[in-house]
Design an enzyme around this catalytic site. Sequence first.
Site, PDB file in Angstrom:
ATOM      1  N   LYS A 124       0.836  -1.207   0.000  1.00  0.00           N
ATOM      2  CA  LYS A 124       0.000   0.000   0.000  1.00  0.00           C
ATOM      3  C   LYS A 124       0.869   1.255   0.000  1.00  0.00           C
ATOM      4  O   LYS A 124       1.948   1.276   0.607  1.00  0.00           O
ATOM      5  CB  LYS A 124      -0.900  -0.055   1.236  1.00  0.00           C
ATOM      6  N   SER A 174      -9.701   1.095   3.264  1.00  0.00           N
ATOM      7  CA  SER A 174      -8.902   1.949   2.396  1.00  0.00           C
ATOM      8  C   SER A 174      -7.832   1.191   1.603  1.00  0.00           C
ATOM      9  O   SER A 174      -7.213   1.764   0.702  1.00  0.00           O
ATOM     10  CB  SER A 174      -8.205   3.039   3.238  1.00  0.00           C
ATOM     11  N   SER A 221     -10.098  -1.314   7.170  1.00  0.00           N
ATOM     12  CA  SER A 221      -9.389  -1.042   5.921  1.00  0.00           C
ATOM     13  C   SER A 221      -8.648  -2.232   5.329  1.00  0.00           C
ATOM     14  O   SER A 221      -8.208  -2.174   4.187  1.00  0.00           O
ATOM     15  CB  SER A 221      -8.414   0.127   6.105  1.00  0.00           C
TER      16      SER A 221
END
Length: 544
Positions: free
Chosen positions: A125, A206, A230
């Site tokens: 990420k 997310s 997330s």
Amino acid sequence: MADDSGSISRRSFVTATLAAGALLGTGVTPSFAGIAGARRVPGRASESDVQEKSIRELQLAMQSGAVTSRGLVEAYRKRIGELDHDLHSVLELNPDALSIADAMDAERKSGKVRGPLHGIPILIKDNIATADKMQTAAGSLALVGARPPRDAFVAERLRAAGAVILGKTNLSEWANFRSSHSSSGWSGRGGQCRNPYALDRTPSGSSSGSAVAAAASLCAAAIGSETNGSIVSPSATCSLVGIKPTVGLVSRSAIIPISASQDTAGPIARTVMDAAIVLGAIAGADPRDKATLARGAVRATDYTAGLDAGALKGARIGVARKNYFGYSPVTDSITKNALDLMRAQGAVLVDPVDEGKMGEIGDAEIEILLYEFKSGLNEYLAGLGNGDHPRTLKDLIAYNTAHHDTELKYFGQELFEQAQERGPLTDAKYVRALAKARTNTRAQGIDAVMDAHKLDAIVAPTNGPAWLIDLVNGDADSGGSSSPAAIAGYPSITVPAGYAFGLPVGISFFGRAWSEAKLIKLAYAYEQAAKVRRAPRLERTAAL
């Protein structure tokens, strides 16, 4: 869809990296599937060699000499080049990935294999710092060009394990802590990430790009981060396994923060086995993150040890029905089938279980996050060193205002503004909120429920099917059960449970602090009995 013009983000990085590879003679390996009479080139990998392949299958292929790490990197890069123009899951490719793969191949040839991730391509990420040629920007144009002084601990652990960090994934910008009207999976750098099961549906967030890339076999597995939902929510929405560890199992150092009390990184993968392999590699104590030095911490170097398809037999599992059912009839129906399967496998279900106070948080969590975000982000930005980038949250708010057309064109930054108004972590309001949240989710929540019923785990639907992407109004609410474990800082794992109109639905197992090994075993047993997951087909819309 978001306009990427003017951004040096995903398309330019992907295109430039692939072009650079070709100029260097490294190229992209063609797929030999479907080419009549094509002769297999030793070490090369086709798309069929990587699509839906597990980490252990990839290791066996490298061990036999059928493929190399370089071949795997080339095959994944080819899939990214072919598929990601629809998905927007990969922000940039690591220009050093091929040379790292070559080094791992050389080590293997010399007889050295570091472990199960040796030579395995992993995507991470964009809020996880890497001190290399890639960006670390949390999806924001404000941090493009701001170089972290060192790798995040998670990146260090992956490199030490022999993994090849293939690139950075798109995310809900700032890990979805900028506006309450945001669209999950949208960032200024990457535009709108899309669900591979239906391209007009959200990937959730997310850790959107990490989940989408793992689901579409653009990598062997991926790393996400979670404050509340997330990891588990996008994993469930993309028919994946996601593990949200106990806060302190995996270091957060050099990960762009939201919350010191809730943040953690964790694996996203297509199987429980693969997620367990990655978790074992990234877990560890780190002096730079005091949460990892907590007394009583329980870590394993191998979370695959003792995995047993019969582990549900005799397990006592509480069903958290009061607060986490009723959002979606199709989700409740899929969850009922999952619970029936657990019973058939010998699990003892306490249904419904008394949930204690774990759902009684009120506004305490948002107060905690606002205070901790300001404190943590200011510290992170100050540590970036010299450069033309925001140095404080106040600077970041000003940057976004000045770049309204690219950063604020779909939704605002009211959470930033509210956080900027908060004081230090010594404020009585913050101290009271943190005490309430921890007491209600821990001693009077998860721990109390598990003690009262002698439970091994609690289960609930992870969330409902993916909603339609809506950049005008922002995200819809499909329910979700991530909050108790997230706010407590306790572990949870989501596993695919079924499909509603072709859209994935997951079920979560959560429990006490440091109970990852037990939860993984239960999730593995369920996965092996259910065998639900099927690969996405990048449909334009759901099968209505």
